[in-house]
Write an enzyme that holds these catalytic residues in place. Sequence first.
Site, PDB file in Angstrom:
ATOM      1  N   THR A 128     -35.845 -42.385  39.087  1.00 47.49           N
ATOM      2  CA  THR A 128     -36.796 -42.207  37.979  1.00 47.49           C
ATOM      3  C   THR A 128     -38.239 -42.410  38.444  1.00 47.49           C
ATOM      4  OG1 THR A 128     -36.604 -44.539  37.304  1.00 47.49           O
ATOM      5  CG2 THR A 128     -35.098 -42.937  36.269  1.00 47.49           C
ATOM      6  N   ASP A 136     -39.209 -46.631  32.878  1.00 51.14           N
ATOM      7  CA  ASP A 136     -38.212 -47.133  33.839  1.00 51.14           C
ATOM      8  C   ASP A 136     -37.589 -48.427  33.303  1.00 51.14           C
ATOM      9  OD1 ASP A 136     -40.739 -46.006  35.334  1.00 51.14           O
ATOM     10  OD2 ASP A 136     -39.076 -45.656  36.726  1.00 51.14           O
ATOM     11  N   PHE A 155     -45.482 -35.822  37.244  1.00 50.55           N
ATOM     12  CA  PHE A 155     -45.963 -36.911  38.088  1.00 50.55           C
ATOM     13  C   PHE A 155     -45.030 -37.248  39.254  1.00 50.55           C
ATOM     14  CE2 PHE A 155     -48.448 -40.554  39.105  1.00 50.55           C
ATOM     15  CZ  PHE A 155     -47.557 -41.563  39.446  1.00 50.55           C
ATOM     16  N   ASN A 156     -43.751 -37.490  38.984  1.00 49.79           N
ATOM     17  CA  ASN A 156     -42.848 -37.949  40.051  1.00 49.79           C
ATOM     18  C   ASN A 156     -42.799 -36.969  41.222  1.00 49.79           C
ATOM     19  OD1 ASN A 156     -42.128 -40.322  38.788  1.00 49.79           O
ATOM     20  ND2 ASN A 156     -40.299 -39.449  37.814  1.00 49.79           N
ATOM     21  N   ASN A 162     -45.590 -45.137  39.736  1.00 42.27           N
ATOM     22  CA  ASN A 162     -46.404 -45.586  38.592  1.00 42.27           C
ATOM     23  C   ASN A 162     -47.395 -46.663  39.023  1.00 42.27           C
ATOM     24  OD1 ASN A 162     -45.396 -44.086  36.419  1.00 42.27           O
ATOM     25  ND2 ASN A 162     -43.602 -45.415  36.248  1.00 42.27           N
ATOM     26  N   HIS A 211     -39.099 -40.957  29.156  1.00 43.63           N
ATOM     27  CA  HIS A 211     -38.582 -40.033  30.169  1.00 43.63           C
ATOM     28  C   HIS A 211     -37.337 -40.588  30.885  1.00 43.63           C
ATOM     29  CE1 HIS A 211     -42.435 -37.762  30.079  1.00 43.63           C
ATOM     30  NE2 HIS A 211     -43.032 -38.924  30.105  1.00 43.63           N
ATOM     31  N   ASP A 212     -37.505 -41.757  31.476  1.00 38.97           N
ATOM     32  CA  ASP A 212     -36.498 -42.231  32.431  1.00 38.97           C
ATOM     33  C   ASP A 212     -35.190 -42.641  31.773  1.00 38.97           C
ATOM     34  OD1 ASP A 212     -39.099 -43.801  34.413  1.00 38.97           O
ATOM     35  OD2 ASP A 212     -38.349 -41.756  34.411  1.00 38.97           O
ATOM     36  N   ASP A 224     -39.647 -46.903  39.549  1.00 43.89           N
ATOM     37  CA  ASP A 224     -41.013 -47.388  39.758  1.00 43.89           C
ATOM     38  C   ASP A 224     -41.555 -48.008  38.462  1.00 43.89           C
ATOM     39  OD1 ASP A 224     -43.065 -44.365  39.283  1.00 43.89           O
ATOM     40  OD2 ASP A 224     -41.161 -44.956  38.356  1.00 43.89           O
TER      41      ASP A 224
HETATM   42  O1  RIB Z   1     -43.649 -37.892  34.450  1.00 42.59           O
HETATM   43  C1  RIB Z   1     -42.911 -38.978  33.963  1.00 42.59           C
HETATM   44  C2  RIB Z   1     -42.405 -39.830  35.087  1.00 42.59           C
HETATM   45  O2  RIB Z   1     -43.510 -40.361  35.820  1.00 42.59           O
HETATM   46  C3  RIB Z   1     -41.621 -41.055  34.593  1.00 42.59           C
HETATM   47  O3  RIB Z   1     -40.658 -41.399  35.549  1.00 42.59           O
HETATM   48  C4  RIB Z   1     -42.662 -42.126  34.517  1.00 42.59           C
HETATM   49  O4  RIB Z   1     -42.111 -43.441  34.678  1.00 42.59           O
HETATM   50  C5  RIB Z   1     -43.521 -41.790  35.699  1.00 42.59           C
HETATM   51  O5  RIB Z   1     -42.902 -42.349  36.843  1.00 42.59           O
HETATM   52 CA    CA Z   2     -40.625 -43.692  36.468  1.00 41.33          CA
END
Ligand code: RIB
Ligand code: CA
Length: 312
Positions: free
Chosen positions: A127, A18, A168-169, A42, A241-242, A13
Amino acid sequence: MSTSPIPFILDCDPGHDDALAIMLATASPEVELLGVTTVAGNTLMENATRNALIVLDMVNRPDIPVHSGSARPLVRELRTAASMHGDGGLDGPVPAAPSRSANSTDALGFIENILSSATQPVTLVATGPLTNMAKVVTDLGHLHHMIKELVFMGGAIGLGNWTPAAEFNILVDPEAADIVMNSNLTKTMIGLEVTHEAWLDDSHANELRGTGACGDFVAELLDHFVGFHQDRFGWQGAPIHDAVTIAHLIDPTLVTTIFTNVTIETESELTVGRTVVDVYSVTEKPANTHVGTHIDRDRFVTLLMSRLATLS
Ligand code: RIB
Ligand code: CA
């Protein structure tokens, strides 16, 4: 002994981190990015799709197909991270419009075609929210044997980042995450304990700035992403993160994992989206996921920066 590159599909996303995951993948001979599928998270799915196409233009990979997927979670309304990534999902750079359109709006059909024709099991990397992956679980059961594993960025053993309980994801689509965790897929969870160590800061942006179009693009992404985390959390840098999911494919020694049970909270208003990780095996629930607990930060940063530098 050189081994053949790991074939994988990236469901994402974009989103700043990403975007860096895509760039790391295309700069790494250890992996073969067969295609990108997009999911709302996102940002709106249309933006995520456009952003994936833009990033692939930046790395001059028009051969890598992009197929758009779910525009909303399975049952809940979409919530985005526009406050972090901007309304368009990739604030900072001002890139040209993508040179092409998405190959299709059928992410699941693309994944099915790849799995059906593969000569060896294919890795899935996710991701963003797990909406598309849940559909792989429910609709492509006849092809699960062609999925080597699912590596996903999401969840946390401890605190969340979007609510005190949820990352979040997982928060965006907890029902999808629940379906995925209850599936028979081999799963690796790259959660916040790992990714919060995987940060870059202004020094990394400045190291790449001026090295070429890709270097400038990454620097502008980091200017926005690092600045957000400095302002919002008071951190020195931004967790990428990703990109850790890709680094994990490239070098599985970077991330330490434990094999245990992960269950998703889907009911409580207070803790919905929490990944309940049975670190001490206190429940009778069977282990179902390899959960990241630690990353070798120095080797991750060296890998990411050295590979990004080759793109310019
Ligand atoms: O919490 C981090 C995740 O949420 C990452 O994948 C970032 O791109 C958002 O999608
Ligand atoms: Ca992401």
